[in-house]
Design an enzyme around this catalytic site. Structure first.
Site, PDB file in Angstrom:
ATOM      1  CG  PHE A  60     -16.129  26.248 -38.903  1.00  0.00           C
ATOM      2  CD1 PHE A  60     -15.795  27.023 -38.373  1.00  0.00           C
ATOM      3  CD2 PHE A  60     -16.631  25.799 -39.849  1.00  0.00           C
ATOM      4  CE1 PHE A  60     -16.719  27.891 -39.050  1.00  0.00           C
ATOM      5  CE2 PHE A  60     -17.004  26.511 -40.727  1.00  0.00           C
ATOM      6  CZ  PHE A  60     -16.817  27.991 -40.493  1.00  0.00           C
ATOM      7  CE  LYS A  61     -19.774  28.636 -41.221  1.00  0.00           C
ATOM      8  NZ  LYS A  61     -20.869  28.750 -42.235  1.00  0.00           N
ATOM      9  CG  ASP A  62     -22.025  21.550 -34.219  1.00  0.00           C
ATOM     10  OD1 ASP A  62     -22.937  22.133 -35.147  1.00  0.00           O
ATOM     11  OD2 ASP A  62     -21.452  20.307 -34.894  1.00  0.00           O
TER      12      ASP A  62
END
Length: 433
Positions: A106-108
Protein backbone atom coordinates in the site's frame (compact mmCIF):
# COMPACT_ATOMS: atom_id res chain seq x y z
CA UNK A 1 -2.45 25.93 2.02
CA UNK A 2 -0.47 26.55 5.21
CA UNK A 3 0.60 23.89 7.70
CA UNK A 4 1.32 23.92 11.43
CA UNK A 5 2.94 21.67 14.01
CA UNK A 6 0.79 19.65 16.41
CA UNK A 7 3.01 21.13 19.13
CA UNK A 8 2.62 24.76 17.92
CA UNK A 9 -0.84 25.21 16.35
CA UNK A 10 -0.48 28.98 16.05
CA UNK A 11 2.73 28.94 13.97
CA UNK A 12 2.31 28.27 10.25
CA UNK A 13 4.61 27.26 7.42
CA UNK A 14 4.28 26.75 3.67
CA UNK A 15 3.55 23.52 1.82
CA UNK A 16 7.13 23.37 0.56
CA UNK A 17 8.64 23.83 4.00
CA UNK A 18 6.30 21.28 5.57
CA UNK A 19 7.16 18.63 2.98
CA UNK A 20 10.87 19.34 2.73
CA UNK A 21 11.45 19.68 6.47
CA UNK A 22 9.17 16.71 7.17
CA UNK A 23 9.46 17.17 10.93
CA UNK A 24 8.93 20.52 12.67
CA UNK A 25 11.76 21.77 14.86
CA UNK A 26 9.53 21.41 17.94
CA UNK A 27 9.29 17.63 17.28
CA UNK A 28 5.58 17.77 16.50
CA UNK A 29 3.99 16.66 13.22
CA UNK A 30 2.73 18.89 10.44
CA UNK A 31 -1.02 19.23 9.89
CA UNK A 32 -2.98 21.27 7.30
CA UNK A 33 -4.35 24.59 8.55
CA UNK A 34 -7.82 23.37 7.62
CA UNK A 35 -9.12 20.04 6.36
CA UNK A 36 -10.89 20.86 3.09
CA UNK A 37 -14.35 19.49 2.38
CA UNK A 38 -15.15 17.94 -0.97
CA UNK A 39 -18.46 18.97 -2.54
CA UNK A 40 -21.43 16.61 -2.02
CA UNK A 41 -21.73 16.43 -5.82
CA UNK A 42 -18.25 14.90 -5.95
CA UNK A 43 -19.42 11.92 -3.88
CA UNK A 44 -22.80 11.76 -5.61
CA UNK A 45 -21.13 11.39 -9.01
CA UNK A 46 -18.04 9.52 -7.86
CA UNK A 47 -18.66 6.42 -9.97
CA UNK A 48 -17.86 8.51 -13.03
CA UNK A 49 -14.33 9.17 -11.77
CA UNK A 50 -11.16 7.08 -12.10
CA UNK A 51 -8.72 6.46 -9.26
CA UNK A 52 -6.27 9.04 -10.64
CA UNK A 53 -9.08 11.60 -11.07
CA UNK A 54 -10.09 11.09 -7.44
CA UNK A 55 -6.44 11.55 -6.46
CA UNK A 56 -6.28 14.82 -8.41
CA UNK A 57 -9.46 16.21 -6.82
CA UNK A 58 -8.16 15.45 -3.32
CA UNK A 59 -4.55 16.52 -3.94
CA UNK A 60 -5.41 19.91 -5.38
CA UNK A 61 -7.20 20.82 -2.14
CA UNK A 62 -3.83 20.70 -0.36
CA UNK A 63 -1.24 21.45 -3.08
CA UNK A 64 -2.90 24.34 -4.92
CA UNK A 65 -1.92 27.14 -5.44
CA UNK A 66 1.64 26.25 -4.34
CA UNK A 67 1.75 23.94 -7.34
CA UNK A 68 -0.19 24.57 -10.53
CA UNK A 69 -3.16 22.38 -11.44
CA UNK A 70 -1.14 21.11 -14.39
CA UNK A 71 1.71 20.08 -12.08
CA UNK A 72 -0.69 18.40 -9.66
CA UNK A 73 -2.34 16.53 -12.52
CA UNK A 74 1.08 15.34 -13.71
CA UNK A 75 1.89 14.06 -10.20
CA UNK A 76 -1.35 12.15 -9.75
CA UNK A 77 -1.45 10.72 -13.28
CA UNK A 78 2.12 9.46 -12.96
CA UNK A 79 1.92 8.23 -9.36
CA UNK A 80 -1.56 6.70 -9.37
CA UNK A 81 -1.17 4.44 -12.39
CA UNK A 82 -2.31 1.12 -10.89
CA UNK A 83 -5.65 -0.09 -9.48
CA UNK A 84 -6.73 -0.78 -5.88
CA UNK A 85 -9.53 -3.30 -6.52
CA UNK A 86 -12.28 -3.97 -4.00
CA UNK A 87 -12.71 -7.76 -3.87
CA UNK A 88 -15.73 -9.44 -2.28
CA UNK A 89 -14.64 -12.12 0.21
CA UNK A 90 -18.14 -12.99 1.40
CA UNK A 91 -21.43 -11.14 1.69
CA UNK A 92 -20.79 -7.76 3.33
CA UNK A 93 -17.02 -8.30 3.61
CA UNK A 94 -14.55 -6.88 1.11
CA UNK A 95 -10.77 -6.79 0.75
CA UNK A 96 -9.30 -3.56 -0.61
CA UNK A 97 -6.20 -4.85 -2.40
CA UNK A 98 -3.54 -2.20 -2.05
CA UNK A 99 -0.70 -4.35 -3.40
CA UNK A 100 -0.92 -3.80 -7.15
CA UNK A 101 1.83 -1.14 -7.30
CA UNK A 102 5.49 -1.73 -8.21
CA UNK A 103 6.61 -2.97 -4.76
CA UNK A 104 3.34 -4.81 -4.02
CA UNK A 105 2.37 -2.82 -0.91
CA UNK A 106 0.00 0.00 0.00
CA UNK A 107 2.90 2.37 0.59
CA UNK A 108 3.48 2.61 -3.15
CA UNK A 109 0.61 5.13 -3.30
CA UNK A 110 2.16 7.50 -0.77
CA UNK A 111 5.77 7.00 -1.79
CA UNK A 112 5.17 7.56 -5.51
CA UNK A 113 3.07 10.66 -4.87
CA UNK A 114 5.61 12.07 -2.43
CA UNK A 115 8.66 11.43 -4.62
CA UNK A 116 7.11 13.24 -7.56
CA UNK A 117 5.92 16.14 -5.38
CA UNK A 118 9.32 16.51 -3.76
CA UNK A 119 11.11 16.34 -7.09
CA UNK A 120 9.02 19.29 -8.31
CA UNK A 121 9.60 21.29 -5.14
CA UNK A 122 13.33 20.49 -5.26
CA UNK A 123 13.98 21.25 -8.94
CA UNK A 124 15.52 24.72 -8.44
CA UNK A 125 17.71 23.79 -5.46
CA UNK A 126 21.50 23.66 -5.86
CA UNK A 127 22.08 21.47 -2.77
CA UNK A 128 20.99 17.84 -2.77
CA UNK A 129 18.04 16.76 -0.65
CA UNK A 130 18.73 13.78 1.63
CA UNK A 131 15.78 11.59 2.58
CA UNK A 132 16.16 9.79 5.91
CA UNK A 133 13.58 7.08 6.47
CA UNK A 134 12.95 4.33 9.02
CA UNK A 135 11.13 1.21 7.92
CA UNK A 136 9.55 -1.86 9.47
CA UNK A 137 9.28 -3.38 6.01
CA UNK A 138 7.14 -1.93 3.25
CA UNK A 139 8.00 1.77 3.64
CA UNK A 140 11.64 1.17 2.77
CA UNK A 141 10.96 -0.75 -0.42
CA UNK A 142 8.26 1.67 -1.60
CA UNK A 143 10.45 4.71 -0.91
CA UNK A 144 13.49 3.11 -2.52
CA UNK A 145 11.48 2.37 -5.66
CA UNK A 146 9.73 5.75 -5.69
CA UNK A 147 12.94 7.80 -5.40
CA UNK A 148 15.26 5.51 -7.39
CA UNK A 149 17.46 7.64 -9.68
CA UNK A 150 15.48 10.83 -8.91
CA UNK A 151 17.93 13.62 -9.68
CA UNK A 152 19.04 15.78 -6.77
CA UNK A 153 17.73 13.43 -4.07
CA UNK A 154 19.61 10.82 -2.00
CA UNK A 155 17.77 8.27 0.15
CA UNK A 156 19.10 6.64 3.33
CA UNK A 157 16.93 3.85 4.75
CA UNK A 158 17.24 2.51 8.31
CA UNK A 159 15.75 -0.94 8.91
CA UNK A 160 15.89 -3.38 11.86
CA UNK A 161 18.20 -6.32 11.18
CA UNK A 162 16.39 -9.66 11.00
CA UNK A 163 12.97 -8.05 11.47
CA UNK A 164 11.88 -7.56 7.86
CA UNK A 165 11.03 -10.39 5.49
CA UNK A 166 13.82 -11.58 3.14
CA UNK A 167 12.05 -10.28 0.05
CA UNK A 168 11.33 -6.93 1.71
CA UNK A 169 15.03 -6.68 2.55
CA UNK A 170 15.99 -7.43 -1.04
CA UNK A 171 13.69 -4.68 -2.27
CA UNK A 172 15.47 -2.00 -0.27
CA UNK A 173 19.09 -3.28 -0.36
CA UNK A 174 19.66 -4.14 -4.02
CA UNK A 175 19.06 -0.92 -5.91
CA UNK A 176 22.24 1.07 -5.24
CA UNK A 177 22.60 4.37 -7.13
CA UNK A 178 21.09 7.05 -4.84
CA UNK A 179 19.66 4.50 -2.36
CA UNK A 180 21.65 3.51 0.78
CA UNK A 181 20.39 0.90 3.26
CA UNK A 182 21.50 0.92 6.92
CA UNK A 183 20.90 -2.37 8.75
CA UNK A 184 20.35 -1.48 12.42
CA UNK A 185 20.86 -3.94 15.25
CA UNK A 186 17.60 -3.03 16.99
CA UNK A 187 13.88 -2.55 16.47
CA UNK A 188 11.85 -0.30 14.18
CA UNK A 189 11.30 2.03 17.14
CA UNK A 190 15.10 2.36 17.42
CA UNK A 191 15.31 3.24 13.72
CA UNK A 192 12.51 5.78 14.05
CA UNK A 193 14.09 7.32 17.16
CA UNK A 194 17.43 7.70 15.35
CA UNK A 195 15.79 9.39 12.36
CA UNK A 196 13.95 11.82 14.62
CA UNK A 197 17.17 12.64 16.50
CA UNK A 198 18.89 13.35 13.19
CA UNK A 199 16.20 15.84 12.19
CA UNK A 200 16.62 17.70 15.46
CA UNK A 201 20.44 17.73 15.25
CA UNK A 202 21.61 21.23 14.28
CA UNK A 203 25.05 20.08 13.08
CA UNK A 204 23.49 17.58 10.68
CA UNK A 205 21.00 20.16 9.43
CA UNK A 206 23.93 22.44 8.69
CA UNK A 207 25.54 19.80 6.45
CA UNK A 208 22.41 18.31 4.90
CA UNK A 209 19.05 19.36 3.55
CA UNK A 210 17.12 16.67 5.38
CA UNK A 211 13.64 15.33 4.83
CA UNK A 212 11.78 12.12 5.61
CA UNK A 213 9.63 9.70 3.65
CA UNK A 214 7.97 8.10 6.66
CA UNK A 215 4.30 8.76 7.29
CA UNK A 216 5.46 11.57 9.57
CA UNK A 217 5.80 13.48 6.26
CA UNK A 218 2.53 15.12 5.30
CA UNK A 219 3.22 14.30 1.62
CA UNK A 220 3.01 10.59 2.47
CA UNK A 221 -0.14 11.00 4.52
CA UNK A 222 -2.34 13.00 2.13
CA UNK A 223 -2.25 10.50 -0.78
CA UNK A 224 -3.17 7.62 1.50
CA UNK A 225 -6.63 9.17 1.75
CA UNK A 226 -7.10 8.59 -2.00
CA UNK A 227 -7.83 4.89 -1.78
CA UNK A 228 -10.40 5.22 0.99
CA UNK A 229 -12.42 7.41 -1.35
CA UNK A 230 -11.78 5.10 -4.31
CA UNK A 231 -13.06 2.15 -2.23
CA UNK A 232 -16.33 4.05 -1.80
CA UNK A 233 -16.46 4.57 -5.58
CA UNK A 234 -16.25 0.80 -6.07
CA UNK A 235 -18.80 -0.08 -3.37
CA UNK A 236 -22.05 -1.12 -5.06
CA UNK A 237 -24.25 -0.62 -1.99
CA UNK A 238 -23.73 2.98 -0.97
CA UNK A 239 -26.81 3.15 1.26
CA UNK A 240 -25.82 0.64 3.96
CA UNK A 241 -23.26 1.68 6.61
CA UNK A 242 -19.67 0.71 5.86
CA UNK A 243 -16.54 0.53 8.00
CA UNK A 244 -12.84 0.26 7.25
CA UNK A 245 -10.70 -2.23 9.18
CA UNK A 246 -7.13 -0.95 9.02
CA UNK A 247 -4.14 -3.15 9.93
CA UNK A 248 -2.17 -0.61 11.95
CA UNK A 249 1.40 -0.12 13.11
CA UNK A 250 2.57 3.48 12.87
CA UNK A 251 -1.06 4.59 12.27
CA UNK A 252 -0.43 6.77 9.22
CA UNK A 253 -2.86 4.65 7.23
CA UNK A 254 -5.71 5.02 9.71
CA UNK A 255 -4.99 8.74 10.13
CA UNK A 256 -5.35 9.14 6.37
CA UNK A 257 -8.76 7.47 6.62
CA UNK A 258 -9.78 9.95 9.29
CA UNK A 259 -8.71 12.77 6.95
CA UNK A 260 -10.89 11.28 4.20
CA UNK A 261 -13.83 11.18 6.61
CA UNK A 262 -13.22 14.82 7.55
CA UNK A 263 -13.21 15.68 3.83
CA UNK A 264 -16.72 14.29 3.47
CA UNK A 265 -16.36 10.55 2.86
CA UNK A 266 -19.60 9.08 4.32
CA UNK A 267 -17.87 6.25 6.19
CA UNK A 268 -19.50 5.06 9.42
CA UNK A 269 -16.30 4.32 11.29
CA UNK A 270 -12.90 2.69 11.50
CA UNK A 271 -11.44 -0.38 13.17
CA UNK A 272 -7.85 -0.10 14.39
CA UNK A 273 -6.64 -3.69 14.05
CA UNK A 274 -3.21 -4.38 15.53
CA UNK A 275 -1.04 -7.27 16.58
CA UNK A 276 0.15 -7.45 20.20
CA UNK A 277 1.84 -4.07 19.76
CA UNK A 278 -1.44 -2.61 20.94
CA UNK A 279 -0.79 0.89 22.31
CA UNK A 280 -3.75 2.45 20.48
CA UNK A 281 -6.37 -0.28 21.15
CA UNK A 282 -5.42 -0.05 24.83
CA UNK A 283 -5.85 3.73 24.68
CA UNK A 284 -9.27 3.39 23.09
CA UNK A 285 -10.26 0.98 25.83
CA UNK A 286 -8.79 2.78 28.86
CA UNK A 287 -8.34 6.42 27.81
CA UNK A 288 -4.67 6.25 28.84
CA UNK A 289 -1.95 6.29 26.19
CA UNK A 290 1.05 4.23 27.20
CA UNK A 291 3.51 3.35 24.43
CA UNK A 292 5.37 0.11 24.99
CA UNK A 293 8.47 -1.76 23.90
CA UNK A 294 8.12 -3.34 20.47
CA UNK A 295 7.27 -7.04 20.35
CA UNK A 296 8.31 -9.05 17.27
CA UNK A 297 5.41 -10.77 15.43
CA UNK A 298 4.70 -12.44 12.09
CA UNK A 299 2.96 -9.22 10.99
CA UNK A 300 6.24 -7.36 11.31
CA UNK A 301 5.29 -4.20 9.41
CA UNK A 302 2.98 -3.43 12.36
CA UNK A 303 5.59 -4.06 15.05
CA UNK A 304 5.50 -0.51 16.42
CA UNK A 305 5.24 0.11 20.15
CA UNK A 306 5.18 3.91 19.95
CA UNK A 307 3.29 4.91 16.77
CA UNK A 308 4.25 8.37 15.57
CA UNK A 309 0.91 9.22 14.00
CA UNK A 310 -0.96 8.83 17.25
CA UNK A 311 0.04 12.49 17.78
CA UNK A 312 -2.02 13.45 14.72
CA UNK A 313 -4.96 11.30 15.78
CA UNK A 314 -4.85 12.78 19.25
CA UNK A 315 -4.69 16.28 17.77
CA UNK A 316 -7.71 15.67 15.51
CA UNK A 317 -9.79 14.79 18.57
CA UNK A 318 -8.30 17.48 20.84
CA UNK A 319 -6.90 14.86 23.20
CA UNK A 320 -10.27 13.26 23.90
CA UNK A 321 -10.33 9.46 23.92
CA UNK A 322 -14.11 9.48 24.15
CA UNK A 323 -14.38 11.55 20.95
CA UNK A 324 -11.88 9.34 19.12
CA UNK A 325 -13.86 6.26 20.15
CA UNK A 326 -16.92 7.63 18.34
CA UNK A 327 -15.09 7.06 15.05
CA UNK A 328 -12.60 4.30 15.87
CA UNK A 329 -12.75 0.95 17.65
CA UNK A 330 -9.58 -0.96 18.49
CA UNK A 331 -8.80 -4.68 18.66
CA UNK A 332 -5.55 -6.62 18.84
CA UNK A 333 -4.63 -10.21 18.02
CA UNK A 334 -1.71 -12.54 18.61
CA UNK A 335 0.20 -14.63 16.07
CA UNK A 336 -1.82 -17.79 16.72
CA UNK A 337 -5.07 -15.94 16.00
CA UNK A 338 -3.50 -14.39 12.90
CA UNK A 339 -2.40 -17.76 11.53
CA UNK A 340 -5.81 -19.28 12.29
CA UNK A 341 -7.52 -16.54 10.27
CA UNK A 342 -5.13 -17.06 7.36
CA UNK A 343 -6.07 -20.75 7.36
CA UNK A 344 -9.78 -20.01 7.74
CA UNK A 345 -9.82 -17.56 4.83
CA UNK A 346 -7.95 -19.98 2.58
CA UNK A 347 -10.14 -22.96 3.49
CA UNK A 348 -13.45 -21.15 3.04
CA UNK A 349 -12.71 -18.63 0.28
CA UNK A 350 -9.40 -19.77 -1.25
CA UNK A 351 -8.19 -16.24 -0.52
CA UNK A 352 -4.53 -16.05 0.47
CA UNK A 353 -4.07 -13.36 3.12
CA UNK A 354 -0.79 -11.87 4.18
CA UNK A 355 -0.51 -11.71 8.00
CA UNK A 356 -1.38 -8.00 8.11
CA UNK A 357 -4.55 -8.46 6.09
CA UNK A 358 -5.43 -11.35 8.41
CA UNK A 359 -5.22 -9.03 11.41
CA UNK A 360 -7.46 -6.56 9.58
CA UNK A 361 -10.00 -9.26 8.80
CA UNK A 362 -9.98 -10.42 12.43
CA UNK A 363 -10.72 -6.85 13.50
CA UNK A 364 -13.70 -6.60 11.16
CA UNK A 365 -15.10 -9.96 12.30
CA UNK A 366 -14.85 -8.93 15.94
CA UNK A 367 -16.46 -5.55 15.26
CA UNK A 368 -19.19 -7.15 13.14
CA UNK A 369 -20.55 -9.01 16.19
CA UNK A 370 -22.04 -5.76 17.50
CA UNK A 371 -22.44 -3.84 14.21
CA UNK A 372 -25.74 -3.15 12.41
CA UNK A 373 -26.96 -6.23 10.51
CA UNK A 374 -26.54 -4.54 7.14
CA UNK A 375 -23.05 -3.20 7.93
CA UNK A 376 -20.35 -3.66 5.32
CA UNK A 377 -16.69 -4.13 6.14
CA UNK A 378 -13.79 -3.07 3.94
CA UNK A 379 -10.53 -4.64 5.09
CA UNK A 380 -7.30 -3.06 3.87
CA UNK A 381 -5.08 -5.81 2.46
CA UNK A 382 -1.84 -3.91 2.63
CA UNK A 383 0.72 -6.24 1.02
CA UNK A 384 0.91 -9.10 -1.44
CA UNK A 385 1.19 -12.43 0.44
CA UNK A 386 4.44 -13.34 -1.29
CA UNK A 387 6.16 -10.49 0.53
CA UNK A 388 5.70 -12.71 3.59
CA UNK A 389 6.12 -15.98 1.75
CA UNK A 390 7.80 -17.85 4.61
CA UNK A 391 4.87 -17.13 6.95
CA UNK A 392 2.33 -18.02 4.24
CA UNK A 393 4.06 -21.31 3.36
CA UNK A 394 4.47 -22.30 7.00
CA UNK A 395 0.86 -21.42 7.84
CA UNK A 396 -1.04 -22.62 4.77
CA UNK A 397 1.23 -25.32 3.40
CA UNK A 398 1.00 -23.71 -0.04
CA UNK A 399 3.43 -21.48 -1.89
CA UNK A 400 1.81 -18.53 -3.65
CA UNK A 401 3.20 -17.66 -7.05
CA UNK A 402 5.93 -15.06 -6.76
CA UNK A 403 5.23 -12.04 -8.99
CA UNK A 404 8.02 -11.23 -11.43
CA UNK A 405 8.77 -7.95 -9.61
CA UNK A 406 9.85 -9.97 -6.58
CA UNK A 407 11.26 -13.04 -8.35
CA UNK A 408 13.79 -10.87 -10.16
CA UNK A 409 15.24 -9.77 -6.79
CA UNK A 410 16.00 -13.18 -5.32
CA UNK A 411 19.46 -13.59 -6.84
CA UNK A 412 20.53 -9.95 -6.53
CA UNK A 413 23.29 -9.09 -4.06
CA UNK A 414 22.27 -7.42 -0.80
CA UNK A 415 24.17 -4.20 -0.11
CA UNK A 416 23.77 -2.64 3.33
CA UNK A 417 25.77 -0.94 6.07
CA UNK A 418 25.51 -2.51 9.53
CA UNK A 419 25.33 -0.34 12.62
CA UNK A 420 24.13 -0.36 16.22
CA UNK A 421 21.06 1.45 17.50
CA UNK A 422 23.29 4.14 19.05
CA UNK A 423 22.48 7.50 17.47
CA UNK A 424 26.11 8.63 17.63
CA UNK A 425 27.03 5.87 15.17
CA UNK A 426 24.42 7.10 12.71
CA UNK A 427 25.59 10.67 13.12
CA UNK A 428 29.21 9.66 12.53
CA UNK A 429 28.23 7.79 9.38
CA UNK A 430 26.33 10.79 8.03
CA UNK A 431 28.97 13.36 8.94
CA UNK A 432 31.71 11.32 7.27
CA UNK A 433 29.91 10.44 4.04
Amino acid sequence: MRFYSTNSPSIFTSLGDAIMKSLPEDNGLFMPETIPTLAPEFFKNIEQSSFSEIAFEVAKQYLSPDLSLEEIRTITDDAINFPVPLVALEEGTFMLELFHGPTLAFKDVGARFMSRTMALLNKNQSKKLTILVATSGDTGSAVANGFYKVEGIDVIILYPSGKVSPLQEKQLTTLGENITALEVNGTFDDCQRMVKQAFLDASLREKYRLSSANSINIARLIPQSFYYIDAYRQLKDKTSPFYFSVPSGNFGNLTAGLLAKSMGLPVSGFIASTNVNNSVPRYLSSGNYQPSETIATISNAMDVGAPSNFARMNHLYKGSASEMKKDTTGYFFNDDETRAEMVNSYMHSRYVLDPHGAVGLLGWKEFKKSAPKNAQGIVLETAHPTKFIDVVKETLGVEPEIPKALADLINLEKKSVSMSSNYDELKSFLMNR
